[in-house]
Design an enzyme around this catalytic site. Structure first.
Site, mmCIF file in Angstrom:
data_model
loop_
_atom_site.group_PDB
_atom_site.id
_atom_site.type_symbol
_atom_site.label_atom_id
_atom_site.label_comp_id
_atom_site.label_asym_id
_atom_site.label_seq_id
_atom_site.Cartn_x
_atom_site.Cartn_y
_atom_site.Cartn_z
ATOM 1 N N HIS A 1 -1.152 0.386 -9.862
ATOM 2 C CA HIS A 1 -1.808 -0.526 -8.960
ATOM 3 C C HIS A 1 -2.173 -1.763 -9.464
ATOM 4 O O HIS A 1 -3.559 -1.899 -9.549
ATOM 5 C CB HIS A 1 -2.719 0.187 -8.149
ATOM 6 C CG HIS A 1 -3.230 -0.624 -6.697
ATOM 7 N ND1 HIS A 1 -3.589 -0.079 -5.971
ATOM 8 C CD2 HIS A 1 -3.240 -2.022 -6.455
ATOM 9 C CE1 HIS A 1 -3.945 -1.106 -4.789
ATOM 10 N NE2 HIS A 1 -3.678 -2.078 -5.428
ATOM 11 N N ARG B 1 0.765 -1.323 0.107
ATOM 12 C CA ARG B 1 -0.081 0.015 -0.113
ATOM 13 C C ARG B 1 0.915 1.257 0.108
ATOM 14 O O ARG B 1 1.978 1.192 0.741
ATOM 15 C CB ARG B 1 -1.014 0.116 1.216
ATOM 16 C CG ARG B 1 -1.907 -0.916 1.201
ATOM 17 C CD ARG B 1 -2.997 -0.472 0.193
ATOM 18 N NE ARG B 1 -4.068 -1.542 0.049
ATOM 19 C CZ ARG B 1 -4.232 -2.372 -0.697
ATOM 20 N NH1 ARG B 1 -3.365 -2.604 -1.775
ATOM 21 N NH2 ARG B 1 -5.561 -3.076 -0.745
ATOM 22 N N GLU C 1 -3.594 7.547 -4.520
ATOM 23 C CA GLU C 1 -3.698 7.110 -5.845
ATOM 24 C C GLU C 1 -5.245 7.601 -6.680
ATOM 25 O O GLU C 1 -6.059 7.787 -5.744
ATOM 26 C CB GLU C 1 -3.972 5.270 -5.927
ATOM 27 C CG GLU C 1 -2.518 4.823 -5.741
ATOM 28 C CD GLU C 1 -2.653 3.301 -5.292
ATOM 29 O OE1 GLU C 1 -3.836 2.717 -5.548
ATOM 30 O OE2 GLU C 1 -1.789 2.635 -4.716
HETATM 31 C C1 8YV Z 1 -6.648 -4.735 -6.373
HETATM 32 C C2 8YV Z 1 -5.619 -4.760 -4.021
HETATM 33 O O1 8YV Z 1 -5.940 -3.787 -7.365
HETATM 34 O O2 8YV Z 1 -6.520 -7.046 -3.480
HETATM 35 C C3 8YV Z 1 -5.982 -5.977 -3.023
HETATM 36 O O3 8YV Z 1 -5.925 -5.557 -1.993
HETATM 37 O O4 8YV Z 1 -5.098 -4.031 -3.638
HETATM 38 C C4 8YV Z 1 -5.477 -5.190 -5.703
HETATM 39 O O5 8YV Z 1 -5.709 -6.674 -5.972
HETATM 40 C C5 8YV Z 1 -7.756 -4.036 -5.708
HETATM 41 O O6 8YV Z 1 -8.734 -5.147 -5.131
HETATM 42 C C6 8YV Z 1 -8.624 -3.769 -7.000
HETATM 43 O O7 8YV Z 1 -9.618 -2.803 -6.307
#
Ligand code: 8YV
Length: 319
Positions: free
Chosen positions: A283, A236, A265
């Protein structure tokens, strides 16, 4: 005979996979909150009609939205991270939250290696060099070898383990820092994040986001990583003090960074974009057809299971 009506689901915003929206719409009576002209007024008028919420790790779910849904029974989130979801508010009402761990471990770990290799060997930077037509004029300077180096993993959960697994083929020495030692792992756990940063050539972040890890990678940690060290973040943006990172990169106090996530982001600081020793991805660590489909299937299974049995298939663990 009248058909039983479909459960009514509130989708918080557009989901990363259009096919999932189609699948949800086929099974449920879905309304997308971000499509409403006035979401607050919409919730005030229609909040009581929804029994389920669908969201994603990136979109999250605010406590005030949960509060505006008095009949809410289940939340299903696309993603493994739940730092943007008000889990405490859901728990206080006994609402189960389903999420999608494990199915994305391989792709996120692959991306950690892609970023590590790219920032060390200059894949994207030398691609830009070739496209600029510079090759016939000058040589591309040698960069840094990855194989055989020291890999420090911050947060040895499921994704951290998948990163460690990949290091074998690169004959890398692996160490990690985790609040608790990982049971059954022969890998060395260093006593602090600072000690790991000092030891490592590559510091790879796979730790969960949220208040407890906010800015854990700060100026001191970056200085411990040092001018020959690289930072890779597939966790993150909040885990890293981005201003301190920009400064460390600009002054070459670390060698480079591969970043899939950012503090604000989708905004990426212009100062990062100006640097050639930085690789930036939007991301997308889990964004492959295969993994996103598997995540979508789990979002659907969590809902289906809840409406059939009263329990989601994969719940966010209790603290
Ligand atoms: C995805 C993520 O980009 O799973 C997570 O926590 O950050 C990523 O896999 C996200 O879920 C998309 O919204």
């Amino acid at each position: 005979m009248t058909q039983p009506s479909k459960p009514r689901l509130l989708q918080i915003a557009r989901l990363p996979l259009a096919a999932l929206e189609t699948d949800l719409a086929a099974r449920y009576d879905v309304v997308c909150l971000s499509d409403q002209a006035d979401p607050v007024a919409f919730l005030a008028e229609h909040g009581a009609s929804f029994t389920g919420v669908v969201t994603s790790a990136s979109i999250g779910l605010k406590g005030e939205v949960i509060a505006a849904l008095p009949r809410l029974q289940v939340i299903s989130s696309f993603g493994v991270g739940f730092d943007a979801l008000d889990i405490a508010a859901a728990r206080a009402r006994g609402i189960p939250v389903g999420y999608t761990p494990d199915v994305l471990n391989d792709c996120v770990a692959d991306m950690a290696f892609a970023l590590m290799l790219d920032v060390s060997r200059g894949v994207a930077a030398s691609d830009r060099f070739v496209r600029r037509g510079e090759w016939p004029k000058t040589r591309y300077a040698p960069l840094t070898r990855v194989s055989g180096k020291r890999l420090g993993i911050v947060g040895m959960g499921r994704i951290g383990l998948a990163v460690a697994e990949r290091a074998t083929g690169f004959r890398m020495e692996v160490g990690y820092y985790n609040r608790r030692p990982v049971e059954g792992s022969a890998l060395p756990r260093l006593e602090s994040l600072l000690a790991l940063a000092q030891w490592a050539d590559y510091l790879v972040l796979t730790v969960a986001g949220g208040a407890s890890t906010r800015h854990m990678v700060n100026r001191e940690v970056l200085d411990a990583l040092g001018p020959r060290g690289y930072l890779v973040n597939v966790a993150r943006g909040s885990v890293v003090d981005e201003a301190a990172l920009v400064e460390a990169l600009q002054h070459k106090r670390i060698a480079g960074a591969g970043l899939d996530v950012f503090e604000n982001e989708p905004q990426v600081p212009a100062a990062l974009m100006a640097l050639d020793n930085v690789v930036l991805t939007p991301h997308t660590a889990s964004a492959t057809h295969e993994t996103r489909r598997a995540m979508a299937d789990l979002v659907l299974e969590n809902l289906e299971s809840f409406y059939a049995t009263g329990a989601v298939r994969v719940p966010v663990p209790l603290a």
